[in-house]
Motif scaffolding. Structure first.
Motif, PDB file in Angstrom:
ATOM      1  N   GLY A 111      -5.953 -39.939  35.606  1.00 50.79           N
ATOM      2  CA  GLY A 111      -6.801 -39.068  36.412  1.00 50.79           C
ATOM      3  C   GLY A 111      -8.220 -39.601  36.550  1.00 50.79           C
ATOM      4  N   SER A 112      -8.780 -40.118  35.436  1.00 52.56           N
ATOM      5  CA  SER A 112     -10.147 -40.656  35.508  1.00 52.56           C
ATOM      6  C   SER A 112     -10.206 -41.792  36.517  1.00 52.56           C
ATOM      7  N   TYR A 135     -14.582 -30.615  34.549  1.00 48.52           N
ATOM      8  CA  TYR A 135     -14.176 -31.856  33.891  1.00 48.52           C
ATOM      9  C   TYR A 135     -13.468 -32.736  34.907  1.00 48.52           C
ATOM     10  N   HIS A 136     -13.982 -33.951  35.102  1.00 46.17           N
ATOM     11  CA  HIS A 136     -13.333 -34.858  36.054  1.00 46.17           C
ATOM     12  C   HIS A 136     -12.971 -36.191  35.412  1.00 46.17           C
ATOM     13  N   GLU A 168     -12.083 -28.885  42.041  1.00 46.66           N
ATOM     14  CA  GLU A 168     -10.686 -28.573  41.724  1.00 46.66           C
ATOM     15  C   GLU A 168     -10.306 -27.300  42.477  1.00 46.66           C
ATOM     16  N   ASP A 203      -9.904 -32.479  43.542  1.00 46.56           N
ATOM     17  CA  ASP A 203      -9.427 -33.110  42.310  1.00 46.56           C
ATOM     18  C   ASP A 203      -8.279 -32.265  41.763  1.00 46.56           C
ATOM     19  N   VAL A 249      -5.868 -33.231  39.616  1.00 49.52           N
ATOM     20  CA  VAL A 249      -5.240 -33.839  38.444  1.00 49.52           C
ATOM     21  C   VAL A 249      -4.474 -32.778  37.648  1.00 49.52           C
ATOM     22  N   ILE A 250      -4.985 -31.553  37.627  1.00 49.13           N
ATOM     23  CA  ILE A 250      -4.249 -30.457  36.997  1.00 49.13           C
ATOM     24  C   ILE A 250      -3.469 -29.639  38.031  1.00 49.13           C
ATOM     25  N   LYS A 268      -1.357 -36.545  35.819  1.00 46.96           N
ATOM     26  CA  LYS A 268      -0.613 -35.615  34.955  1.00 46.96           C
ATOM     27  C   LYS A 268       0.807 -35.252  35.419  1.00 46.96           C
TER      28      LYS A 268
HETATM   29  C1  LIG Z   1      -9.482 -32.167  36.975  1.00 46.31           C
HETATM   30  C2  LIG Z   1      -9.352 -33.416  36.150  1.00 46.31           C
HETATM   31  N1  LIG Z   1      -9.761 -34.583  36.668  1.00 46.31           N
HETATM   32  C3  LIG Z   1      -9.651 -35.732  35.977  1.00 46.31           C
HETATM   33  C4  LIG Z   1      -9.120 -35.751  34.701  1.00 46.31           C
HETATM   34  C5  LIG Z   1      -9.011 -37.038  33.948  1.00 46.31           C
HETATM   35  O1  LIG Z   1      -7.679 -37.412  33.796  1.00 46.31           O
HETATM   36  P1  LIG Z   1      -7.226 -38.465  32.682  1.00 46.31           P
HETATM   37  O2  LIG Z   1      -7.366 -37.807  31.357  1.00 46.31           O
HETATM   38  O3  LIG Z   1      -5.792 -38.769  33.050  1.00 46.31           O
HETATM   39  O4  LIG Z   1      -8.098 -39.672  32.834  1.00 46.31           O
HETATM   40  C6  LIG Z   1      -8.670 -34.559  34.131  1.00 46.31           C
HETATM   41  C7  LIG Z   1      -8.076 -34.540  32.789  1.00 46.31           C
HETATM   42  O5  LIG Z   1      -7.803 -33.528  32.193  1.00 46.31           O
HETATM   43  C8  LIG Z   1      -8.800 -33.353  34.865  1.00 46.31           C
HETATM   44  O6  LIG Z   1      -8.407 -32.180  34.359  1.00 46.31           O
END
Ligand SMILES: Cc1ncc(COP(=O)(O)O)c(C=O)c1O
Length: 440
Positions: free
Chosen positions: A100-101, A133-134, A208, A241, A243-244, A270
């Motif tokens: 995700g990062s 959190y990103h 998000e 974003d 990722v979740i 994820k």
């Molecule tokens: C909204 C969001 N973006 C980015 C990330 C970062 O993902 P990763 O831990 O796979 O690098 C997360 C991780 O929880 C997240 O919740």
């Protein structure tokens, strides 16, 4: 260990999880836990799916690895096409990462490079919300809105700008009487930030669909529509974003669909593979790729393991399970039951607010329900780290007690869960939160 105080295990063993089955996991002593957080918002289809493991094994036997740097392989090609089909509007171009990062950071790099190539080289700043959190790599951390996890690593890349989040429970008093008004105010704060920063310096807004950190802040009605208008007005990209929130967490493949807005970029990770192998990526509008399609132009970015064949094959098998078992339908038809089970906890004096959507909820804990008074730092430390985190786990529930904003318990179970699992969560939470209250 990641984001863990090592000293908290000076006098106790680190939990060792050895296997999983459906929505349950088991530790090395054979004890069973309900996985109320899908690992870390990951295990959408649940644990122990041999079909996903077999897809990984088959792919590794056929072609374990080849890069996406000037080559392709069938699993990544098929997955990219399938994601482009599922993604809303003209989000048709897929760039894979492993996390995700990396997805978040790739989107920032793309935005900067895109604007340079279309003659707007001054655009580099990104707006994101307080507490959001990103991710943790330096670029993603600059976008992350949690100052407490940034100080150790400063200075970060410049350009991360904060705007208010959509926590209606703690809305400023002048907009606290109507969620719609609050939403328009929060969206308009994005416009004010763009103008304050100089519109021509702003590249993107990262949001998000439902903000996780701080405890499941849902978007007020009209919020995303207003944000879209603002982004269009100032030529700023809207990055969703997810990722979740992608892959069923909110009952849709993408959270943007649930709230009816069209992003320019979606970032995901994820749930794309339900964790059977790591994979992330971004899906972008055709237009954002155009400057890179002719002559010597290149998107100068790449990651060795991105779009790994095994992960791509697993993601395809994961999507097959989604379709065959109608997991989106399961979330949509059961989410009201989940919410009702958690709402029952509102009779406890410590439960101030239950919020969320789909299979994604936050329970905010308060010292005084009437005034919404929260816990001070010491109380929060004793309550969350000193008691709740261990007590909930000992009682058989994997969830997250978090105080990066106000103290919340977060729940995001596998999408296969049904009422019996919600009942089990409610009962464990009731017992442990009742005891927590006696310890304050
Ligand atoms: C909204 C969001 N973006 C980015 C990330 C970062 O993902 P990763 O831990 O796979 O690098 C997360 C991780 O929880 C997240 O919740």
């Amino acid at each position: 260990m990641h984001f863990t105080r090592m000293s908290s295990y000076n006098d106790s063993d680190i939990p060792v999880i050895v296997r999983g089955s459906g929505p349950y996991v088991y530790d090395d002593k054979g004890k069973r836990y309900l996985d109320g957080l899908a690992g870390l918002f990951v295990s959408m289809v649940g644990h122990g799916r041999t079909e996903l493991a077999e897809a990984a094994s088959k792919q590794a036997s056929e072609l374990a690895y080849f890069p996406l740097w000037s080559y392709a392989h069938p699993a990544a090609v098929e997955l990219a096409a399938r994601l482009a089909d599922l993604a809303p509007g003209d989000l048709n171009r897929v760039f894979f990462t492993t996390s995700g990062s990396e997805a978040v950071e790739s989107a920032w790099k793309l935005a900067k490079a895109y604007f340079k190539r279309i003659g707007q080289p001054t655009r580099y700043k990104v707006l994101s919300r307080e507490y959001a959190y990103h991710g943790t790599s330096m670029g993603a951390l600059a976008i992350t809105g949690l100052s407490s996890i940034k100080h150790d690593f400063e200075p970060l890349p410049p350009g991360g700008i904060r705007v208010p989040n959509t926590n209606f429970y703690r809305a400023p008093s002048f907009v606290s009487s109507s969620e719609e008004e609050f939403g328009i105010w929060a969206a308009d704060e994005i416009e004010r930030a763009i103008l304050r920063e100089d519109a021509e310096s702003v590249a993107a807004v990262y949001l998000e669909p439902v903000q996780n950190s701080g405890g499941c802040f849902t978007p007020p009605p009209g919020y995303f529509q207003r944000v879209r208008e603002i982004c269009d007005k100032y030529g700023v990209l809207l990055v969703s974003d997810e990722v979740i929130c992608a892959f069923g967490r909110l009952g849709y493949y993408f959270g943007a669909e649930r709230y009816g807005y069209q992003p320019d970029i979606i970032t995901f990770a994820k749930g794309a593979t339900s964790g059977y192998s790591p994979l992330g990526g971004m899906i972008v509008r055709d237009e954002l790729m155009e400057p890179f399609l002719t002559g010597t132009a290149t998107f100068l970015h790449g990651i060795t393991f991105a779009g790994h064949p095994v992960s791509s094959a697993v993601a395809l098998a994961n999507l097959d399970v989604f379709e065959r078992e109608n997991l989106l339908g399961n979330v949509r038809s059961n989410e009201a039951g989940f919410r009702a089970s958690l709402d029952k906890l509102l009779d406890l004096p410590i439960v101030g607010n239950v919020r969320g959507a789909g299979y994604f909820y936050g329970i905010e804990l308060v010292k005084d329900k009437a005034t919404k008074e929260t816990f001070d730092e010491d109380e929060s430390e004793r309550l969350l780290r000193g008691f709740l985190s261990h007590a909930l786990f000992d009682a058989g529930l994997v969830c997250r007690a978090d105080d990066r904003g106000d103290p919340v318990i977060q729940l995001a179970p596998p999408l296969i869960c049904t009422q019996e699992h919600f009942d089990e969560m409610e009962q464990i939470l009731r017992t442990v939160l009742t005891e927590a209250w006696t310890r304050i």
